[in-house]
Motif scaffolding. Structure first.
Motif, PDB file in Angstrom:
ATOM      1  N   VAL A   7      49.432 -48.652  -0.898  1.00 46.58           N
ATOM      2  CA  VAL A   7      48.335 -49.066  -1.096  1.00 46.58           C
ATOM      3  C   VAL A   7      47.437 -50.336  -0.034  1.00 46.58           C
ATOM      4  CG1 VAL A   7      47.339 -51.237  -3.166  1.00 46.58           C
ATOM      5  CG2 VAL A   7      48.817 -49.456  -3.191  1.00 46.58           C
ATOM      6  N   PRO A   8      46.446 -49.847   0.323  1.00 53.86           N
ATOM      7  CA  PRO A   8      46.104 -50.845   1.244  1.00 53.86           C
ATOM      8  C   PRO A   8      45.710 -51.803   1.012  1.00 53.86           C
ATOM      9  CG  PRO A   8      44.156 -48.896   1.217  1.00 53.86           C
ATOM     10  CD  PRO A   8      45.866 -48.443   0.585  1.00 53.86           C
ATOM     11  N   ASP A   9      44.590 -51.722  -0.233  1.00 54.05           N
ATOM     12  CA  ASP A   9      44.457 -53.774  -0.728  1.00 54.05           C
ATOM     13  C   ASP A   9      44.892 -53.582  -2.573  1.00 54.05           C
ATOM     14  OD1 ASP A   9      42.587 -54.627  -2.170  1.00 54.05           O
ATOM     15  OD2 ASP A   9      40.783 -54.900  -0.621  1.00 54.05           O
ATOM     16  N   VAL A  10      45.840 -53.937  -2.982  1.00 55.17           N
ATOM     17  CA  VAL A  10      46.154 -54.225  -3.906  1.00 55.17           C
ATOM     18  C   VAL A  10      45.653 -54.806  -5.225  1.00 55.17           C
ATOM     19  CG1 VAL A  10      47.150 -56.682  -3.440  1.00 55.17           C
ATOM     20  CG2 VAL A  10      48.246 -54.940  -5.445  1.00 55.17           C
ATOM     21  N   LEU A  11      44.740 -55.672  -4.917  1.00 49.89           N
ATOM     22  CA  LEU A  11      42.947 -56.079  -6.050  1.00 49.89           C
ATOM     23  C   LEU A  11      42.140 -54.873  -5.749  1.00 49.89           C
ATOM     24  CD1 LEU A  11      42.878 -59.555  -4.632  1.00 49.89           C
ATOM     25  CD2 LEU A  11      43.698 -59.553  -6.484  1.00 49.89           C
ATOM     26  N   ALA A  12      42.029 -53.994  -5.387  1.00 54.04           N
ATOM     27  CA  ALA A  12      41.050 -53.092  -5.701  1.00 54.04           C
ATOM     28  C   ALA A  12      41.640 -52.372  -6.029  1.00 54.04           C
ATOM     29  CB  ALA A  12      40.224 -52.230  -3.849  1.00 54.04           C
ATOM     30  N   TYR A  13      43.108 -51.574  -6.584  1.00 53.69           N
ATOM     31  CA  TYR A  13      44.051 -51.086  -6.893  1.00 53.69           C
ATOM     32  C   TYR A  13      44.013 -50.703  -8.310  1.00 53.69           C
ATOM     33  CZ  TYR A  13      47.966 -47.756  -7.778  1.00 53.69           C
ATOM     34  OH  TYR A  13      48.801 -47.136  -9.076  1.00 53.69           O
ATOM     35  N   LEU A  14      44.645 -51.986  -8.313  1.00 53.07           N
ATOM     36  CA  LEU A  14      44.449 -52.986  -9.795  1.00 53.07           C
ATOM     37  C   LEU A  14      43.434 -52.935 -10.462  1.00 53.07           C
ATOM     38  CD1 LEU A  14      47.274 -55.658  -9.215  1.00 53.07           C
ATOM     39  CD2 LEU A  14      47.412 -53.281 -10.320  1.00 53.07           C
ATOM     40  N   PRO A  78      45.336 -60.195   4.230  1.00 47.01           N
ATOM     41  CA  PRO A  78      44.215 -59.143   3.388  1.00 47.01           C
ATOM     42  C   PRO A  78      45.086 -57.813   3.254  1.00 47.01           C
ATOM     43  CG  PRO A  78      44.632 -59.045   6.043  1.00 47.01           C
ATOM     44  CD  PRO A  78      45.666 -59.718   5.632  1.00 47.01           C
ATOM     45  N   GLY A  79      44.627 -57.857   1.585  1.00 46.66           N
ATOM     46  CA  GLY A  79      45.190 -56.494   0.591  1.00 46.66           C
ATOM     47  C   GLY A  79      46.540 -56.761  -0.149  1.00 46.66           C
ATOM     48  N   THR A  98      53.007 -50.873   1.411  1.00 51.41           N
ATOM     49  CA  THR A  98      53.861 -49.989   1.557  1.00 51.41           C
ATOM     50  C   THR A  98      54.237 -48.669   0.983  1.00 51.41           C
ATOM     51  OG1 THR A  98      56.122 -51.118   1.260  1.00 51.41           O
ATOM     52  CG2 THR A  98      55.423 -51.082   3.561  1.00 51.41           C
ATOM     53  N   GLY A  99      53.602 -49.149  -0.667  1.00 50.59           N
ATOM     54  CA  GLY A  99      53.795 -48.754  -2.152  1.00 50.59           C
ATOM     55  C   GLY A  99      54.844 -49.530  -2.606  1.00 50.59           C
ATOM     56  N   ARG A 100      55.890 -50.099  -2.333  1.00 50.07           N
ATOM     57  CA  ARG A 100      57.125 -50.665  -3.025  1.00 50.07           C
ATOM     58  C   ARG A 100      56.777 -52.456  -2.099  1.00 50.07           C
ATOM     59  NH1 ARG A 100      62.271 -51.163  -1.950  1.00 50.07           N
ATOM     60  NH2 ARG A 100      63.489 -51.559  -3.509  1.00 50.07           N
ATOM     61  N   ALA A 121      46.922 -41.927  -7.124  1.00 53.42           N
ATOM     62  CA  ALA A 121      45.847 -43.440  -7.566  1.00 53.42           C
ATOM     63  C   ALA A 121      46.120 -43.758  -9.274  1.00 53.42           C
ATOM     64  CB  ALA A 121      45.365 -42.618  -7.231  1.00 53.42           C
ATOM     65  N   ASP A 122      46.656 -43.542  -9.735  1.00 51.06           N
ATOM     66  CA  ASP A 122      46.965 -43.080 -11.171  1.00 51.06           C
ATOM     67  C   ASP A 122      48.160 -43.822 -12.407  1.00 51.06           C
ATOM     68  OD1 ASP A 122      43.763 -43.436 -11.381  1.00 51.06           O
ATOM     69  OD2 ASP A 122      44.426 -40.493 -11.327  1.00 51.06           O
ATOM     70  N   HIS A 123      48.664 -43.906 -11.004  1.00 49.55           N
ATOM     71  CA  HIS A 123      50.443 -44.844 -12.005  1.00 49.55           C
ATOM     72  C   HIS A 123      51.304 -46.184 -11.005  1.00 49.55           C
ATOM     73  CE1 HIS A 123      49.477 -40.313 -13.327  1.00 49.55           C
ATOM     74  NE2 HIS A 123      50.052 -40.259 -14.684  1.00 49.55           N
TER      75      HIS A 123
END
Length: 147
Positions: A7-14, A78-79, A98-100, A121-123
């Protein structure tokens, strides 16, 4: 691609709404509980997100309403994110590039050790292992994006 989804940007993802299912287990006694509800991440004026979780928690057969609010602020890199309690006290950092991610949070004499993993993207999932004189719990939470 490995078992984790970067996930390159955790805030955008969440950002947005998620369905939440959490199991709470006391390994010593075998007691188990569960939480089901929703979590929303809404934009804050400072570039962060307001996290609000609400639902029903069942422990030893008794169902109760439960909710909590956290602040996910832009992190040092960043991210990433700096997660804080509603009153501003620090909770933990969050870097999902890194996804973790692993995070610790000392709470009085107990230690919360969190593992965050992103499947796609959804889990995503959190597993908090809580140990110390006051608590012995494993909290596993699965998040599924609401569309």
């Amino acid at each position: 691609m490995g078992e984790f989804w970067p996930v390159p940007d955790v805030l955008a993802y969440l950002a947005g709404s998620w369905r939440v299912r959490r199991s709470a287990r006391d390994p010593a006694s075998g007691t188990e509980g569960r939480f089901e509800g929703t979590t929303t991440f809404r934009p804050l004026g400072d570039g962060g997100l307001l996290h609000h979780e609400s639902g029903t928690f069942v422990w030893q057969g008794v169902a109760r309403p439960a909710e909590r609010t956290l602040r996910f602020l832009p992190g040092a890199s960043p991210g990433t994110a700096d997660v804080r309690f509603q009153d501003g006290r620090p909770f933990h950092d969050l870097d999902l590039t890194t996804g973790r991610h692993l995070a610790d949070h000392p709470c009085s004499a107990d230690l919360y050790r969190g593992e965050f993993t992103v499947r796609d993207a959804d889990h995503w999932r959190t597993v908090w292992r809580v140990g110390g004189p006051a608590k012995n719990l494993v909290l596993t939470t699965d998040y599924v994006r609401e569309r």
